[in-house]
Design a protein around this motif. Structure first.
Motif, PDB file in Angstrom:
ATOM      1  N   ILE A 108      36.173  22.951  44.175  1.00 40.95           N
ATOM      2  CA  ILE A 108      35.872  23.722  45.369  1.00 40.95           C
ATOM      3  C   ILE A 108      35.297  22.798  46.434  1.00 40.95           C
ATOM      4  N   THR A 109      35.418  23.214  47.693  1.00 47.40           N
ATOM      5  CA  THR A 109      34.836  22.458  48.797  1.00 47.40           C
ATOM      6  C   THR A 109      33.975  23.394  49.639  1.00 47.40           C
ATOM      7  N   SER A 148      31.695  23.389  53.336  1.00 47.51           N
ATOM      8  CA  SER A 148      31.343  22.674  54.556  1.00 47.51           C
ATOM      9  C   SER A 148      30.361  23.502  55.371  1.00 47.51           C
ATOM     10  N   GLU A 205      29.498  25.045  58.599  1.00 47.62           N
ATOM     11  CA  GLU A 205      30.190  25.426  59.821  1.00 47.62           C
ATOM     12  C   GLU A 205      29.248  25.491  61.015  1.00 47.62           C
ATOM     13  N   ARG A 212      31.216  27.451  54.805  1.00 44.12           N
ATOM     14  CA  ARG A 212      32.594  27.828  54.499  1.00 44.12           C
ATOM     15  C   ARG A 212      32.911  27.354  53.091  1.00 44.12           C
ATOM     16  N   GLN A 257      35.582  27.078  50.231  1.00 48.63           N
ATOM     17  CA  GLN A 257      37.008  27.132  49.924  1.00 48.63           C
ATOM     18  C   GLN A 257      37.186  27.031  48.413  1.00 48.63           C
ATOM     19  N   GLN A 262      42.879  29.722  44.823  1.00 46.80           N
ATOM     20  CA  GLN A 262      43.480  31.045  44.968  1.00 46.80           C
ATOM     21  C   GLN A 262      43.448  31.780  43.632  1.00 46.80           C
ATOM     22  N   THR A 312      37.247  34.418  42.490  1.00 43.21           N
ATOM     23  CA  THR A 312      36.139  34.789  43.353  1.00 43.21           C
ATOM     24  C   THR A 312      34.845  34.352  42.675  1.00 43.21           C
ATOM     25  N   GLU A 318      38.309  35.438  53.519  1.00 42.38           N
ATOM     26  CA  GLU A 318      37.458  34.298  53.841  1.00 42.38           C
ATOM     27  C   GLU A 318      36.249  34.796  54.623  1.00 42.38           C
ATOM     28  N   ASN A 375      32.257  33.460  55.451  1.00 39.36           N
ATOM     29  CA  ASN A 375      31.249  32.432  55.272  1.00 39.36           C
ATOM     30  C   ASN A 375      30.026  32.982  54.559  1.00 39.36           C
TER      31      ASN A 375
END
Length: 205
Positions: free
Chosen positions: A31-32, A34, A36, A88, A90, A93, A96, A162, A164
């Motif tokens: 996972i990533t 960031s 925002e 954020r 990511q 797919q 959750t 999506e 945040n």
């Protein structure tokens, strides 16, 4: 001088999504996360960083300029600071996640008569903020501290959307009845290996 670990608090529900399926193994794909947006006197631009665990079970936030002062020589604005981060996240797919527990670490020097506190709450964008969890510290106190917020129940991010994750924290210190000197609380990596760890649980959508 006491050196007591403050542990407790309840992490209020982040969101009430449709119930997903049964828990599954942690996804293999990394996972990533960031940053925002960042706001607040406790985390000037560039002073808050996020790292994810290699096994996807947690992520950490570290700060390099997050501390509060009160007492002799301290300005009134230095006694209370906050940090608001919009993250954020990511993820692979079909999965959750939920935040199950958050561990905050820091250092404090509180003179006799002084007190400090650490506050935090978390929520997904577009939902109401959770109830703030507060942890109190009373002087005299010198040394490291750790607080833990545990989820009353696992609440997962909505599948296929999506949103945040907003993370809000605050530090306060009050000189109170201390006659002289300065008291401080810090959640500041420059004063040691200090970070906030957000533990994750996974489900398949």
């Amino acid at each position: 001088m006491s050196n007591v670990m403050a542990v407790g608090g309840v992490l209020a529900a982040l969101l009430a999504p449709t119930a997903p399926s049964q828990p599954v193994a942690v996804p293999n794909e990394r996972i990533t996360i960031s940053v925002e947006t960042v706001n607040g006197s406790g985390c000037p631009a560039g002073t808050a960083k996020v790292n994810t665990a290699a096994d996807n079970t947690a992520f950490t936030i570290s700060y390099s300029d997050y501390f509060v002062l009160a007492g002799a020589g301290a300005k009134p604005t230095e006694s209370r600071k906050n940090c608001q981060l919009s993250l954020r996240v990511q993820i692979p797919q079909g999965f959750t996640f939920a935040v199950t527990q958050v561990d905050h670490q820091g250092f404090a020097y509180l003179q006799r008569g002084a007190d400090g506190s650490q506050h935090s709450h978390y929520y997904f964008m577009g939902t109401s903020p959770t109830t703030s969890v507060a942890h109190e510290f009373t002087g005299p106190y010198t040394g490291g501290w750790q607080t833990t917020d545990r989820a009353a129940g696992l609440v997962y991010a909505p599948c296929g959307q999506e949103r945040n994750l907003n993370v809000n924290t605050e530090l306060r210190v009050d000189a109170g009845g201390s006659e002289s000197g300065t008291s401080f609380m810090a959640m500041d990596q420059s004063r040691g290996s200090v970070r906030s760890v957000y533990h994750l649980s996974w489900r398949e959508c």
